[in-house]
Every structure is written in C-alpha cells, then in structure tokens.
Design a protein around this motif. Structure first.
Motif, PDB file in Angstrom:
ATOM      1  N   UNK A 120      18.690  22.606  15.447  1.00  0.00           N
ATOM      2  CA  UNK A 120      20.031  22.205  15.019  1.00  0.00           C
ATOM      3  C   UNK A 120      20.266  20.750  15.362  1.00  0.00           C
ATOM      4  N   UNK A 121      21.204  20.120  14.677  1.00  0.00           N
ATOM      5  CA  UNK A 121      21.503  18.712  14.959  1.00  0.00           C
ATOM      6  C   UNK A 121      22.296  18.563  16.251  1.00  0.00           C
ATOM      7  N   UNK A 122      22.207  17.369  16.822  1.00  0.00           N
ATOM      8  CA  UNK A 122      23.063  17.045  17.959  1.00  0.00           C
ATOM      9  C   UNK A 122      22.549  17.467  19.306  1.00  0.00           C
ATOM     10  N   UNK A 123      21.354  18.052  19.378  1.00  0.00           N
ATOM     11  CA  UNK A 123      20.787  18.424  20.672  1.00  0.00           C
ATOM     12  C   UNK A 123      19.376  17.860  20.771  1.00  0.00           C
ATOM     13  N   UNK A 124      18.897  17.732  22.002  1.00  0.00           N
ATOM     14  CA  UNK A 124      17.556  17.209  22.226  1.00  0.00           C
ATOM     15  C   UNK A 124      16.517  18.188  21.701  1.00  0.00           C
ATOM     16  N   UNK A 125      15.428  17.641  21.153  1.00  0.00           N
ATOM     17  CA  UNK A 125      14.381  18.490  20.593  1.00  0.00           C
ATOM     18  C   UNK A 125      13.845  19.499  21.605  1.00  0.00           C
ATOM     19  N   UNK A 126      13.878  19.155  22.884  1.00  0.00           N
ATOM     20  CA  UNK A 126      13.348  20.056  23.910  1.00  0.00           C
ATOM     21  C   UNK A 126      14.220  21.284  24.117  1.00  0.00           C
ATOM     22  N   UNK A 127      15.440  21.252  23.565  1.00  0.00           N
ATOM     23  CA  UNK A 127      16.371  22.367  23.760  1.00  0.00           C
ATOM     24  C   UNK A 127      16.271  23.429  22.673  1.00  0.00           C
ATOM     25  N   UNK A 128      15.470  23.150  21.618  1.00  0.00           N
ATOM     26  CA  UNK A 128      15.360  24.151  20.561  1.00  0.00           C
ATOM     27  C   UNK A 128      13.906  24.397  20.176  1.00  0.00           C
ATOM     28  N   UNK A 129      13.706  25.502  19.475  1.00  0.00           N
ATOM     29  CA  UNK A 129      12.385  25.880  19.001  1.00  0.00           C
ATOM     30  C   UNK A 129      12.545  26.645  17.700  1.00  0.00           C
ATOM     31  N   UNK A 130      11.583  26.486  16.818  1.00  0.00           N
ATOM     32  CA  UNK A 130      11.614  27.267  15.588  1.00  0.00           C
ATOM     33  C   UNK A 130      11.356  28.740  15.888  1.00  0.00           C
TER      34      UNK A 130
END
Length: 572
Positions: A120-130
């Motif tokens: 999702x937009x607006x968060x650091x890449x390390x906070x999400x995963x596909x």
C-alpha cells in the motif's frame, strides 16, 4: 471551488492436515472453500466422545491442535489469547488458495510477531509484503474445546488501498473477552493487486475474504468456536466488503449475520463497464501484455503502487461513477456478485439479520480538514452544483434541512448578535447524509421490505480515531467523525470518559447478543429496546444517546427519490 465529492474523498483513507479442503466449483476465478469433513471431525461433535478423541487446548490456552497443525499463540490483554496465522497464499493477480498447514505469517518463528500488511502507499516497503493474506484470531482465555462460542470476522477499512489487521484500535482481545466470542481480524489484497488483474478477473480481494471464512470454518472447532455461528463485520470500505458478501449467493452459507459500519453506500458497486474503462487505463501503464505472466510478475511493488495511484487520481476523469474515493472496489460482475443490492435494480429476497450503523458527523474530517477557516455562505451553492449538477442542486438548495437558517450562529456567541453561516456545516451535513446515513437507511428499508431483519443505529458518542485529532472540528464535544466508532466497538478508547465507557459496555453487550441470535437486545438487559427497521420507519437508535435519530432529509421520499443517489444517477 472543491466539490463535496472531492472533499469527502480523503476521509475514507485515513487477515500436518487430516484432509485437504474440498473447494466448490470455481466462480469467476475464485474458489469457494469449505472445511474438510473427516470421520474424526464428525465424532468430535459428539459430547461424550470429544473429550477423549479430539484435540484440546493446553492449560495455558496458547497451544491448540487444529486439523491444520498446532497453533501457537500468545497471551494478549483483557483475558484473551492471540493467534496470528497465514490463512492463504496467492500468486500475483491469481485467486487465493487456502493453506493446508498452520503457518505463521512472513516466515516468522515467534508467535507474538505481527503480520506485515498488504502492499500500500504511504508506508515503508519493509512494513508490507505481497505474501500478506494473514489474520489475527483472539480467543477468550476461558474458552475451551466444546464451548461452541460464536465468531466475528472483522474486515478493516481504508478505501480499498490502505489498512491492515494491525491497524489502530483493532486489537480484538477486549471485544472477544467482553462478548465471550472469538474475534478474527483479516487482511486482504489491496489496490490494484486486489481489484485490477490485467487479465480482467475481478473481485480477487473478495475471494480472499471467502477463503478466510473457509479457513475459519476449518479451525474454529479446535479453539472452541462454533463454525455455524459466524458474523462478518467491517467499517467504511470494510463495510462495503461486507455488503458485497451479502450480494454473493454462493458465499451465503459461510456466515449467518452481518454488521455494516459507516459504509459509503451512495457509491454502489462498480459497474462492469466502468471497471473495463479503468482496467484498460491501468493495463496501459504496465507495459506488459495482460497474458505475459513473467512480465507482470517482474514489476516491482513500488512501480505497481505508483501505477495504482496514477489510476486512483485519474479514475474520476475517466468515468465519474468510479468516484474520487474508491475507484477500486467490488464489481457487480453478474457472476460472483449477482445483485447491485441497492435501489438501482430489483432487490433480492433476504433472510439474514444485519446491523447497519453510521456516525453523527461522517463527513466532518474531510470538510473541515480541507477548509480550516469558515466558508462564506456564498460558496454553498457553487460547491453543491459542482458535485450534483443543476437538477439535483436545485432540490438540495431548496430543502429546508440544508437551509442556511438551520446553521446560523451568533458572530459573538450571543443570541442578540448578528448571525452568520459557515457553509462548512452545511457541506458536512450534506456529505454525511447522502454518502453514508440516508443511503444506509434506504438500504435498511430495502432489506426489510425483502424479508430480511435489519437494525439501524447512529453513533452520537465516539472515540477520536488516531489521526482525526489533526482536524480540530473532530475533537469538539458532541462531534463524532468517520472512524470514531471503531475504538468504541473494540473497547480500545484511551482513557475513556464516563459516556464512552457506558457506550463501550453497551455495544459489546449488544454485539455479543447479535453474534448469537441476530438480535442486538441482550436477554434481561435494561438497555433501550432496539427495534428492527421497517419499510418506512428505520427506527435508528441513538448509540450513546436515547431515543431515535431524527429522520431529517433521510425521508424515503427525498434521498433516493426526489434526489437520487450516485448509483442511481450513473445506472450502476
């Protein structure tokens, strides 16, 4: 001048096997899962046998044997245990598939670790995963195998592009403990990954929820839950997901009750034509053939999110019915979702019991967030006209409920002072009515008229949701902005006032009763009787107050008839 629609758009942003699951036939690329039935599973339903044959919780309640393997959890607050699990896997833009083993999300080995969110937009890449199809399950520590308690599956909001099961206020331990129920909070694919498959498959995110329900039905008996007593619930776009589930006949057996909080029903589901227009635009941003899986899989998440947000900001200009707020949303495809479930087409017969609520000032965050200074009354009509067009504006402008005289205030706070009108108050009232409250009441009347049971409510007490305090209007006494109901229901209001504490206790008692019976009136309670809605009188109770909400412009002869909702105007 920014139109009401654009002002409201920002507001909506702010889950070793005994037998393999047997999926139902594929429906538009989405397989409907049902729990495996095994001889051992059947015997576990016999009280005299289950204590000897079936898996049980350990004394600590944080280690539970399930048909998918041992679930390791952690003790949470409020006398509940929390279990975090990966419920499904999905290749990019493919239907999700239920897991066959109990697995912690994102390769974690610590059961207390929280899942990463969906991209999702607006968060650091390390906070999400596909790899994000996870859920958090909260089980009262007193519940054991055979308790047969009900379950609520909560679907988070966020305009279908942001949000997570770990969002503020969504810790389900207090609600689980207070209602003696299991509470599950689920994640589902967001944005383009959930709604814009280049090959044209729609509603993949809804498929995630269907899989999640199948997963729950498989494991709930091991935790002391009754798989035949599942209520689905959600707020904002999560509530839209709930409404979409109600429009899927093939998924009806997966749950028995539904709760819809602050659903922007005015928008309706997406039409197939609009979806195709958006799909064509989005595909043009990817530089891949819709059938070139290798090319599509090679697109980085950052590039994909950038393309998604390009579509998000452009969709309204491509087709106004897409809206500025939720251009990626459930699609009335005629295969999975078989009804618009609104006043634009015949409303199907219903049998389920549902609860529909809104809050007092749904549009307040956006209106006052965009205008930090009073707005002259001269700006009222131009703003309305820019959103509704001349015909609807004339009817709105002449409606007494939105007349300037209803919003006049003394310039010096004195009854004898000259009066002025801050048009923000009118815009807030209008936005709240047509996007949320009146459209929800129209839905309630339709539901009741077609055989279903529905209870309507209006929150007049709330708990300011994190982020809402950035808009001073939302912190004023007596104001309840969008999302301010979440921490009330979950019992997570920080340092609650007397009124908040009372409403938390009331709503948790009502929800506990509703989970079990489909009726929000607890047996033997002294709470105000909550009457079901009728075909004309909605009987919306004031939650945090007493009596019924005034009808105002939500009269059935006004919104939906004299002034049509967007889904009627655009023929969605």
């Amino acid at each position: 001048m920014v139109a009401v629609r654009s002002l409201v758009s920002g507001l909506l942003l702010l889950g070793s096997t005994l037998a393999s699951p047997v999926p139902s036939p594929s429906t538009n690329g989405i397989k409907l899962p049902f729990p495996p039935i095994t001889p051992k599973g059947l015997l576990c339903q016999i009280p005299i046998v289950k204590d000897f044959l079936c898996p049980r919780q350990s004394s600590s309640g944080t280690s539970v044997k399930t048909p998918l393997g041992t679930a390791q959890g952690t003790a949470d607050t409020s006398n509940a245990n929390r279990f975090v699990v990966k419920y499904a896997s999905a290749n990019r833009w493919q239907a999700s598939v239920m897991t066959t083993n109990w697995t912690l999300p994102n390769g974690a080995t610590d059961p207390s670790a929280l899942p990463l969110s969906c991209p999702q937009p607006g968060v650091d890449d390390s906070a999400f995963s596909e790899d994000c199809l996870s859920m958090m399950i909260y089980v009262p520590s007193s519940v054991r195998l055979g308790s047969n308690v009900p379950t609520m599956l909560w679907i988070h909001g966020g305009s279908f592009i942001v949000g997570a099961a770990t969002g503020p206020g969504l810790d389900g331990s207090s609600l689980a403990s207070a209602t003696n129920s299991i509470v599950a909070v689920v994640q589902y694919r967001l944005g383009a990954l959930g709604w814009m498959a280049p090959n044209g498959d729609t509603n993949l995110a809804l498929g995630d929820i269907i899989i999640a329900l199948g997963f729950l039905k498989t494991v709930l008996p091991s935790f002391g839950g009754d798989p035949s007593q599942i209520t689905i619930a959600g707020q904002s776009s999560g509530a839209t997901m709930v409404r979409a589930m109600l429009a899927i006949p093939s998924a009806s057996s997966l749950f028995n009750h539904a709760i819809i909080q602050s659903d922007p029903m005015d928008y309706g589901f997406q039409s197939p034509g609009t979806q195709q227009t958006l799909q064509n635009y989005f595909n043009g941003l990817l530089n891949c053939s819709p059938s070139d899986t290798a090319c599509l899989d090679a697109i980085s998440l950052d590039d994909l999110i950038n393309a998604q947000m390009n579509l998000y900001s452009t969709a309204y200009s491509l087709d106004p019915s897409a809206t500025l707020s939720e251009p990626m949303r459930p699609v009335h495809d005629g295969q999975l979702i078989t009804s618009t479930l609104d006043s634009s087409s015949p409303f199907p017969r219903q049998s389920k019991s549902i609860l529909v609520s809104t809050v007092l000032n749904e549009a307040g965050l956006t209106i006052y967030g965009n205008y930090d200074q009073p707005l002259p009354e001269s700006q009222w009509e131009p703003a309305v006209n820019a959103t509704f067009g001349a015909a609807r504006t004339a009817k709105i402008y002449n409606a007494s409920v939105y007349a300037a005289s209803q919003f006049a205030v003394g310039t010096n706070g004195s009854a004898n002072a000259s009066t002025t009108v801050d048009a923000r108050a009118q815009l807030q009232e209008l936005g709240t009515d047509y996007i949320w409250k009146c459209s929800s009441w129209t839905f309630a009347r339709n539901w009741a008229a077609n055989g279903g049971t529905v209870y309507a409510g209006l929150y007049v007490v709330g708990s300011s949701y994190p982020g809402n305090s950035a808009v001073p209007y939302c912190t004023q006494a007596g104001v309840v902005c969008h999302q301010d109901d979440i921490q009330i229901v979950f019992g997570m209001a920080p340092s609650p006032s007397t009124a908040q504490s009372a409403l938390i206790s009331e709503m948790q008692a009502r929800y506990g009763a509703f989970f079990r019976t489909g009726n929000p009136n607890p047996s033997g309670s002294s709470l105000q009787s909550w009457q079901a809605s009728g075909t004309s009188n909605v009987n919306a109770v004031l939650l945090g107050g007493s009596g019924l909400a005034p009808v105002g412009a939500c009269d059935p002869s006004y919104w939906g008839e004299a002034v049509q909702y967007d889904y009627q105007v655009y023929g969605i």
